[in-house]
Write an enzyme that holds these catalytic residues in place. Structure first.
Site, PDB file in Angstrom:
ATOM      1  N   CYS A 178       0.833  -1.203   0.000  1.00  0.00           N
ATOM      2  CA  CYS A 178       0.000   0.000   0.000  1.00  0.00           C
ATOM      3  C   CYS A 178       0.869   1.255   0.000  1.00  0.00           C
ATOM      4  CB  CYS A 178      -0.940  -0.038   1.202  1.00  0.00           C
ATOM      5  SG  CYS A 178      -2.141   1.306   1.235  1.00  0.00           S
ATOM      6  N   CYS A 179       1.900   1.278   0.866  1.00  0.00           N
ATOM      7  CA  CYS A 179       2.806   2.435   0.908  1.00  0.00           C
ATOM      8  C   CYS A 179       3.575   2.573  -0.406  1.00  0.00           C
ATOM      9  CB  CYS A 179       3.794   2.304   2.065  1.00  0.00           C
ATOM     10  SG  CYS A 179       3.182   2.905   3.651  1.00  0.00           S
ATOM     11  N   CYS A 181      -1.356   8.396   7.453  1.00  0.00           N
ATOM     12  CA  CYS A 181      -2.682   8.118   6.910  1.00  0.00           C
ATOM     13  C   CYS A 181      -3.635   7.723   8.042  1.00  0.00           C
ATOM     14  CB  CYS A 181      -2.604   6.972   5.908  1.00  0.00           C
ATOM     15  SG  CYS A 181      -1.716   7.381   4.402  1.00  0.00           S
ATOM     16  N   CYS A 237      -3.782   4.110   9.428  1.00  0.00           N
ATOM     17  CA  CYS A 237      -2.536   3.567   9.987  1.00  0.00           C
ATOM     18  C   CYS A 237      -1.979   4.426  11.112  1.00  0.00           C
ATOM     19  CB  CYS A 237      -1.481   3.446   8.891  1.00  0.00           C
ATOM     20  SG  CYS A 237      -1.959   2.354   7.555  1.00  0.00           S
ATOM     21  N   CYS A 288       7.446   4.260   6.017  1.00  0.00           N
ATOM     22  CA  CYS A 288       6.638   4.038   4.807  1.00  0.00           C
ATOM     23  C   CYS A 288       7.492   3.705   3.598  1.00  0.00           C
ATOM     24  CB  CYS A 288       5.739   5.234   4.515  1.00  0.00           C
ATOM     25  SG  CYS A 288       6.322   6.804   5.038  1.00  0.00           S
TER      26      CYS A 288
HETATM   27  S1  SF4 Z   1       0.383   4.708   5.647  1.00  0.00           S
HETATM   28 FE1  SF4 Z   1      -1.172   3.075   5.541  1.00  0.00          FE
HETATM   29  S2  SF4 Z   1      -2.860   3.826   4.257  1.00  0.00           S
HETATM   30 FE2  SF4 Z   1      -1.051   5.206   3.973  1.00  0.00          FE
HETATM   31  S3  SF4 Z   1      -0.068   4.415   2.167  1.00  0.00           S
HETATM   32 FE3  SF4 Z   1       0.936   3.413   3.920  1.00  0.00          FE
HETATM   33  S4  SF4 Z   1      -0.195   1.493   4.330  1.00  0.00           S
HETATM   34 FE4  SF4 Z   1      -1.424   2.771   2.906  1.00  0.00          FE
END
Ligand code: SF4
Length: 231
Positions: A118-119, A201, A204, A227
């Protein structure tokens, strides 16, 4: 755009920047890299210090933020507030995939199952695209924040993204950051007053208890601490 790997006037500088006050480092970076300098901001407390230090200079760096689409409403409000306060537009850098596309391709709530992917999709790859062609980027990282940041230097070559990285606040404490915000009446995220020293985010990030590590609320319960932007 092409840029020489080491600007000629930079040769003697890297070691010399260690120990410089942050305002002098910011001034030096803007003079050295001019409009080819980007200022990365998550609009956290440290980044607000950097924005305040850089704002009086010309040319201003390219102020940008990674809009994952999952930031806190308070963060989006702060971005608009900063743009008005400093008369400084922030470039919105977005992922290629919308959240709907990401859910379609990778399943719902990817951040819960695979936060690294996701990151990568929502932060690292957009950053990589945005930094392409820039000479340097400036960040608000501090050595005390995470183990991965302990060896950060004021000026370092970022081999991952292929440009210089300037970290004027590397030796600052969290207390020094808060003191600067207060003394200079710098706009900041109201969540800092509700137990959120570090704000990423929304899915998270949780509040931290008194005495907890300031970044304990990031990816709580997971081994992940970064991240992927600062490795
Ligand atoms: S902090 Fe969480 S929601 Fe944001 S990009 Fe990374 S995994 Fe995804």
């Amino acid at each position: 755009m092409s840029w020489p790997e080491i600007p000629p006037h930079l040769d003697a500088q890297p070691e010399g920047l260690e120990g410089w006050p942050a305002d002098a480092v910011v001034a030096w970076a803007i003079a050295a890299f001019g409009s080819h300098l980007a200022l990365a901001s998550s609009f956290g407390a440290e980044d607000m210090v950097l924005i305040d230090l850089a704002a009086p200079h010309r040319p201003r760096p390219n102020l940008f933020y990674l809009d994952t689409g999952l930031l806190f409403p308070e963060t989006y409000d702060l971005i608009r507030q900063v743009e008005r306060h400093y008369q400084w537009p922030a470039t919105r850098v977005a992922p290629e995939l919308t959240l709907v596309d990401q859910a379609r391709n990778f399943g719902p709530s990817l951040w819960e199952r695979d936060p690294d992917t996701c990151c990568r999709l929502r932060k690292v790859e957009p950053l990589q695209r945005h930094l392409r062609g820039k000479a340097a980027w400036m960040t608000g990282i501090r050595r005390a924040q995470t183990p991965a940041r302990r060896k950060a230097r004021v000026l370092e070559w970022d081999s991952r993204f292929g440009l210089w990285k300037v970290n004027p606040l590397v030796d600052w404490s969290w207390e020094a950051v808060l003191a600067y915000l207060q003394q200079h009446a710098v706009p900041h995220n109201p969540l800092h007053h509700s137990g959120y020293p570090s704000i990423g985010c929304l899915p998270c990030t949780t509040a931290v208890a008194t005495g907890e590590d300031p970044r304990a609320g990031r990816w709580r319960g997971q081994v992940k601490t970064e991240c992927g932007l600062h490795q």
